[in-house]
Scaffold this motif. Structure first.
Motif, PDB file in Angstrom:
ATOM      1  N   ILE A 108       5.754 -12.725  -2.622  1.00 20.09           N
ATOM      2  CA  ILE A 108       6.355 -11.785  -3.569  1.00 20.09           C
ATOM      3  C   ILE A 108       5.292 -11.189  -4.486  1.00 20.09           C
ATOM      4  O   ILE A 108       4.556 -11.906  -5.160  1.00 20.09           O
ATOM      5  CB  ILE A 108       7.442 -12.485  -4.410  1.00 20.09           C
ATOM      6  N   LEU A 109       5.221  -9.849  -4.489  1.00 20.57           N
ATOM      7  CA  LEU A 109       4.275  -9.136  -5.348  1.00 20.57           C
ATOM      8  C   LEU A 109       4.940  -8.726  -6.652  1.00 20.57           C
ATOM      9  O   LEU A 109       4.350  -8.861  -7.726  1.00 20.57           O
ATOM     10  CB  LEU A 109       3.743  -7.898  -4.622  1.00 20.57           C
ATOM     11  N   LEU A 110       6.156  -8.233  -6.564  1.00 16.96           N
ATOM     12  CA  LEU A 110       6.928  -7.811  -7.734  1.00 16.96           C
ATOM     13  C   LEU A 110       8.397  -8.126  -7.500  1.00 16.96           C
ATOM     14  O   LEU A 110       8.879  -8.079  -6.368  1.00 16.96           O
ATOM     15  CB  LEU A 110       6.767  -6.302  -7.989  1.00 16.96           C
ATOM     16  N   ILE A 111       9.117  -8.423  -8.588  1.00 18.17           N
ATOM     17  CA  ILE A 111      10.553  -8.692  -8.493  1.00 18.17           C
ATOM     18  C   ILE A 111      11.184  -8.396  -9.848  1.00 18.17           C
ATOM     19  O   ILE A 111      10.563  -8.633 -10.890  1.00 18.17           O
ATOM     20  CB  ILE A 111      10.820 -10.167  -8.073  1.00 18.17           C
ATOM     21  N   GLU A 120      19.940 -15.671  -6.553  1.00 17.08           N
ATOM     22  CA  GLU A 120      20.268 -16.945  -7.204  1.00 17.08           C
ATOM     23  C   GLU A 120      19.015 -17.720  -7.612  1.00 17.08           C
ATOM     24  O   GLU A 120      18.935 -18.939  -7.466  1.00 17.08           O
ATOM     25  CB  GLU A 120      21.163 -17.797  -6.297  1.00 17.08           C
ATOM     26  N   CYS A 121      18.028 -16.970  -8.131  1.00 17.74           N
ATOM     27  CA  CYS A 121      16.804 -17.583  -8.634  1.00 17.74           C
ATOM     28  C   CYS A 121      16.813 -17.487 -10.159  1.00 17.74           C
ATOM     29  O   CYS A 121      17.009 -16.396 -10.704  1.00 17.74           O
ATOM     30  CB  CYS A 121      15.585 -16.856  -8.070  1.00 17.74           C
ATOM     31  N   PRO A 122      16.641 -18.595 -10.887  1.00 22.76           N
ATOM     32  CA  PRO A 122      16.677 -18.556 -12.360  1.00 22.76           C
ATOM     33  C   PRO A 122      15.660 -17.576 -12.942  1.00 22.76           C
ATOM     34  O   PRO A 122      14.562 -17.411 -12.419  1.00 22.76           O
ATOM     35  CB  PRO A 122      16.337 -20.009 -12.759  1.00 22.76           C
ATOM     36  N   ASP A 123      16.043 -16.917 -14.060  1.00 24.36           N
ATOM     37  CA  ASP A 123      15.168 -15.923 -14.690  1.00 24.36           C
ATOM     38  C   ASP A 123      13.851 -16.515 -15.172  1.00 24.36           C
ATOM     39  O   ASP A 123      12.820 -15.848 -15.166  1.00 24.36           O
ATOM     40  CB  ASP A 123      15.886 -15.260 -15.877  1.00 24.36           C
ATOM     41  N   ASP A 124      13.894 -17.772 -15.608  1.00 26.93           N
ATOM     42  CA  ASP A 124      12.690 -18.376 -16.193  1.00 26.93           C
ATOM     43  C   ASP A 124      11.723 -18.937 -15.146  1.00 26.93           C
ATOM     44  O   ASP A 124      10.681 -19.477 -15.486  1.00 26.93           O
ATOM     45  CB  ASP A 124      13.085 -19.476 -17.182  1.00 26.93           C
ATOM     46  N   VAL A 125      12.071 -18.822 -13.877  1.00 24.94           N
ATOM     47  CA  VAL A 125      11.194 -19.323 -12.814  1.00 24.94           C
ATOM     48  C   VAL A 125      10.267 -18.196 -12.369  1.00 24.94           C
ATOM     49  O   VAL A 125      10.727 -17.126 -11.968  1.00 24.94           O
ATOM     50  CB  VAL A 125      12.018 -19.844 -11.616  1.00 24.94           C
ATOM     51  N   LYS A 126       8.955 -18.425 -12.438  1.00 28.39           N
ATOM     52  CA  LYS A 126       7.976 -17.410 -12.023  1.00 28.39           C
ATOM     53  C   LYS A 126       7.793 -17.500 -10.517  1.00 28.39           C
ATOM     54  O   LYS A 126       7.359 -18.531  -9.997  1.00 28.39           O
ATOM     55  CB  LYS A 126       6.650 -17.626 -12.742  1.00 28.39           C
ATOM     56  N   VAL A 127       8.152 -16.421  -9.827  1.00 24.27           N
ATOM     57  CA  VAL A 127       8.100 -16.438  -8.365  1.00 24.27           C
ATOM     58  C   VAL A 127       7.082 -15.463  -7.801  1.00 24.27           C
ATOM     59  O   VAL A 127       6.814 -15.480  -6.601  1.00 24.27           O
ATOM     60  CB  VAL A 127       9.489 -16.127  -7.760  1.00 24.27           C
ATOM     61  N   GLU A 128       6.520 -14.592  -8.652  1.00 25.67           N
ATOM     62  CA  GLU A 128       5.510 -13.658  -8.154  1.00 25.67           C
ATOM     63  C   GLU A 128       4.287 -14.439  -7.689  1.00 25.67           C
ATOM     64  O   GLU A 128       3.758 -15.284  -8.402  1.00 25.67           O
ATOM     65  CB  GLU A 128       5.145 -12.644  -9.233  1.00 25.67           C
ATOM     66  N   GLY A 129       3.868 -14.149  -6.471  1.00 22.19           N
ATOM     67  CA  GLY A 129       2.783 -14.903  -5.861  1.00 22.19           C
ATOM     68  C   GLY A 129       3.282 -16.014  -4.955  1.00 22.19           C
ATOM     69  O   GLY A 129       2.512 -16.557  -4.161  1.00 22.19           O
ATOM     70  N   ARG A 130       4.592 -16.330  -5.074  1.00 25.88           N
ATOM     71  CA  ARG A 130       5.182 -17.346  -4.210  1.00 25.88           C
ATOM     72  C   ARG A 130       5.859 -16.686  -3.017  1.00 25.88           C
ATOM     73  O   ARG A 130       6.172 -15.504  -3.028  1.00 25.88           O
ATOM     74  CB  ARG A 130       6.220 -18.184  -4.976  1.00 25.88           C
ATOM     75  N   ASN A 131       6.117 -17.465  -1.990  1.00 24.02           N
ATOM     76  CA  ASN A 131       6.761 -16.944  -0.789  1.00 24.02           C
ATOM     77  C   ASN A 131       8.267 -16.810  -0.997  1.00 24.02           C
ATOM     78  O   ASN A 131       8.849 -17.535  -1.803  1.00 24.02           O
ATOM     79  CB  ASN A 131       6.482 -17.869   0.404  1.00 24.02           C
ATOM     80  N   ASN A 133      10.580 -17.753   0.767  1.00 23.54           N
ATOM     81  CA  ASN A 133      11.279 -18.995   1.120  1.00 23.54           C
ATOM     82  C   ASN A 133      11.481 -19.880  -0.105  1.00 23.54           C
ATOM     83  O   ASN A 133      12.431 -20.650  -0.174  1.00 23.54           O
ATOM     84  CB  ASN A 133      10.502 -19.764   2.196  1.00 23.54           C
ATOM     85  N   PHE A 134      10.562 -19.762  -1.065  1.00 22.08           N
ATOM     86  CA  PHE A 134      10.686 -20.523  -2.307  1.00 22.08           C
ATOM     87  C   PHE A 134      11.657 -19.866  -3.273  1.00 22.08           C
ATOM     88  O   PHE A 134      12.436 -20.531  -3.953  1.00 22.08           O
ATOM     89  CB  PHE A 134       9.306 -20.651  -2.971  1.00 22.08           C
ATOM     90  N   ALA A 135      11.633 -18.524  -3.328  1.00 23.73           N
ATOM     91  CA  ALA A 135      12.398 -17.804  -4.349  1.00 23.73           C
ATOM     92  C   ALA A 135      13.860 -17.591  -3.985  1.00 23.73           C
ATOM     93  O   ALA A 135      14.735 -17.709  -4.838  1.00 23.73           O
ATOM     94  CB  ALA A 135      11.744 -16.454  -4.619  1.00 23.73           C
ATOM     95  N   VAL A 136      14.137 -17.243  -2.725  1.00 19.95           N
ATOM     96  CA  VAL A 136      15.504 -16.886  -2.329  1.00 19.95           C
ATOM     97  C   VAL A 136      16.304 -18.148  -2.040  1.00 19.95           C
ATOM     98  O   VAL A 136      16.058 -18.848  -1.059  1.00 19.95           O
ATOM     99  CB  VAL A 136      15.508 -15.957  -1.093  1.00 19.95           C
ATOM    100  N   LYS A 143      17.892 -15.313   5.265  1.00 14.66           N
ATOM    101  CA  LYS A 143      17.888 -15.123   6.713  1.00 14.66           C
ATOM    102  C   LYS A 143      17.783 -13.647   7.072  1.00 14.66           C
ATOM    103  O   LYS A 143      17.051 -13.266   8.002  1.00 14.66           O
ATOM    104  CB  LYS A 143      19.158 -15.735   7.310  1.00 14.66           C
ATOM    105  N   GLN A 144      18.499 -12.796   6.329  1.00 18.70           N
ATOM    106  CA  GLN A 144      18.490 -11.367   6.620  1.00 18.70           C
ATOM    107  C   GLN A 144      17.153 -10.732   6.280  1.00 18.70           C
ATOM    108  O   GLN A 144      16.648  -9.886   7.022  1.00 18.70           O
ATOM    109  CB  GLN A 144      19.615 -10.677   5.840  1.00 18.70           C
ATOM    110  N   ILE A 145      16.530 -11.147   5.158  1.00 20.37           N
ATOM    111  CA  ILE A 145      15.221 -10.599   4.774  1.00 20.37           C
ATOM    112  C   ILE A 145      14.168 -10.968   5.808  1.00 20.37           C
ATOM    113  O   ILE A 145      13.358 -10.138   6.227  1.00 20.37           O
ATOM    114  CB  ILE A 145      14.809 -11.090   3.372  1.00 20.37           C
ATOM    115  N   ILE A 146      14.177 -12.221   6.227  1.00 20.40           N
ATOM    116  CA  ILE A 146      13.212 -12.681   7.229  1.00 20.40           C
ATOM    117  C   ILE A 146      13.390 -11.914   8.544  1.00 20.40           C
ATOM    118  O   ILE A 146      12.423 -11.563   9.219  1.00 20.40           O
ATOM    119  CB  ILE A 146      13.353 -14.199   7.461  1.00 20.40           C
ATOM    120  N   LYS A 147      14.652 -11.637   8.893  1.00 17.62           N
ATOM    121  CA  LYS A 147      14.946 -10.894  10.122  1.00 17.62           C
ATOM    122  C   LYS A 147      14.391  -9.471  10.053  1.00 17.62           C
ATOM    123  O   LYS A 147      13.887  -8.935  11.043  1.00 17.62           O
ATOM    124  CB  LYS A 147      16.453 -10.862  10.345  1.00 17.62           C
TER     125      LYS A 147
END
Length: 429
Positions: A108-111, A120-131, A133-136, A143-147
């Motif tokens: 993830i570059l931006l979100i 369904e990812c909490p607002d206080d969790v930093k996910v930029e730079g993470r995959n 699979n961790f964030a979603v 499943k749909q994004i990966i497809k």
């Protein structure tokens, strides 16, 4: 001999002068070098105003000036990039849809926050730079994004989530500049379309219900009219009965069309027009006169308790009349003979309260949450028998919402129902 001595003295003097100059130059060079080292350290720590301060001439001075210009240009470029990045993030955060920018590996570059809410990812969790699979956290969305990920074409899919929730997932590939054969990432657009699906289903149901409700009286009118045309020698009593049926179905059709037009007008009006100071008790007296004949036919007593003759509100008079008429008329219709209908009008804080209570057939608990839906009837056969269109309570609810009020109902089967409307005296603009 004296000449040799003078020459040696001169050479020695020159050597001393050269040594002094060299030592001084070495000291200055060390000083300059130390300043360059200090400034370079400060520059590496993002001190934007770090500069070399020296007044040297020649190559060293030119080198210092060029070095300072390089630092100035670097930070100017850095500020421009930071400003554009801030603009991009601000735009991203303000978009109402969920946006996720990912690279080719799914990092993830931006979100934005809306995307976090949907996945369904909490607002206080930093996910930029993470995959992803961790964030979603929602498996269906993941499943749909990966497809879709890695596709060279635009992809879109609407999926149903848990409960009555729907979302739309759209993926747009991001190509390397000036080279559409190389994909460097994707933009994932996630939109919560639950409300849109609900409205589409409601609109579809409404059209189907309207078609059915219009078709029923039209079929009766057409059928009986055709029978009358084909039987000119029909007995007068039968003819009169058929004409009464046609008249009744025509009246039913007229009421239905009027209710549909009223509902459509209320839904499409942003602000009440023709507003005036409306005396609630005066409106009630007019409504009482309109339903009196039906009430007398069933020997139903209507009582009104008004805390003051001067309870007024600024509103469209027809709106207040529609609220009162639908509630009182329904109470009379669904109350058996020899029953009672009680109307209360009073102020409660900053609200005007209209309460209509009957001791009629009541509403089953499982139907209470749906009685304000358009064309919903607890007892369809009885509603048609007494002339209901199925839109009365829907009209009341839309008017109440339009006037920024609330409506609720309490009911028990075979004991009666109580409808309570609260309208704010002062409404927010």
């Amino acid at each position: 001999m004296e000449k040799v001595f003078d020459l040696e003295m001169i050479i020695t003097l020159i050597a001393v002068i050269v040594a002094i100059i060299s030592a001084r130059y070495a000291i200055n060079l060390r000083k300059y070098f130390k300043e360059f080292v200090d400034v370079s350290k400060r520059a590496s720590n993002n001190e934007m105003h770090a500069r070399v301060h020296m007044h040297a001439n020649g190559d060293m001075g030119e080198f210092a000036r060029n070095y300072n210009k390089m630092l100035k240009d670097k930070y100017k470029t850095f500020e421009e990039v930071e400003y554009k990045n801030m603009q991009l993030r601000s735009i991203l955060k303000s978009i109402s849809h969920g946006i996720i920018a990912i690279d080719v590996e799914g990092n993830i570059l931006l979100i934005n926050n809306e995307a976090k809410r949907i996945i369904e990812c909490p607002d206080d969790v930093k996910v930029e730079g993470r995959n992803i699979n961790f964030a979603v956290k929602n498996e269906k969305i993941l499943k749909q994004i990966i497809k879709f990920m890695g596709s060279k074409e635009h992809k879109k899919k609407e999926i149903k989530l848990e409960g009555y929730r729907f979302c739309s997932i759209k993926l747009d590939p991001v190509y390397l500049q000036n080279n559409k054969s190389i994909i460097i990432g994707s933009i994932v657009n996630i939109e919560d379309i639950t409300e849109r699906v609900r409205l589409e289903n409601m609109r579809s149901d409404f059209v189907a219900n309207v078609s059915h409700e219009l078709k029923t009286p039209l079929t009766s009118i057409s059928g009986f009219a055709e029978t009358l045309k084909m039987n000119e020698d029909m007995e007068p009593e039968t003819r009169k009965r058929f004409l009464d049926i046609i008249d009744g179905e025509a009246n039913r059709l007229r009421r239905l069309i009027n209710d549909i037009l009223t509902l459509s007008f209320i839904e499409n009006e942003e602000q009440s027009s023709n507003e005036e100071v409306v005396n609630i008790y005066d409106v009630y007296k007019r409504v009482e006169a309109m339903v009196k004949n039906n009430a007398d036919t069933k020997n139903i007593s209507i009582f009104c308790e008004c805390s003051s003759d001067d309870i007024s509100i600024s509103a469209n008079r027809d709106y207040i009349k529609q609220i009162m008429l639908n509630l009182v008329d329904n109470a009379v219709k669904y109350t058996p003979s020899d029953g009672k209908v009680n109307v209360s009008i009073f102020k409660d804080g900053g609200n005007i309260v209209i309460k209509v209570k009957d001791n009629g057939m009541g509403i089953p608990e499982e139907d209470i949450d749906r009685i304000f839906e358009r064309f919903y009837r607890v007892d369809k056969a009885r509603s048609r028998e007494i002339g209901g269109t199925g839109l009365g309570l829907a009209i009341v609810k839309h008017i109440v919402i339009h006037l920024q009020g609330t409506i609720n109902v309490e009911s028990k089967v075979n004991e009666g129902s109580t409808f309570t409307v609260k309208l704010p005296i002062e409404r927010k603009l």
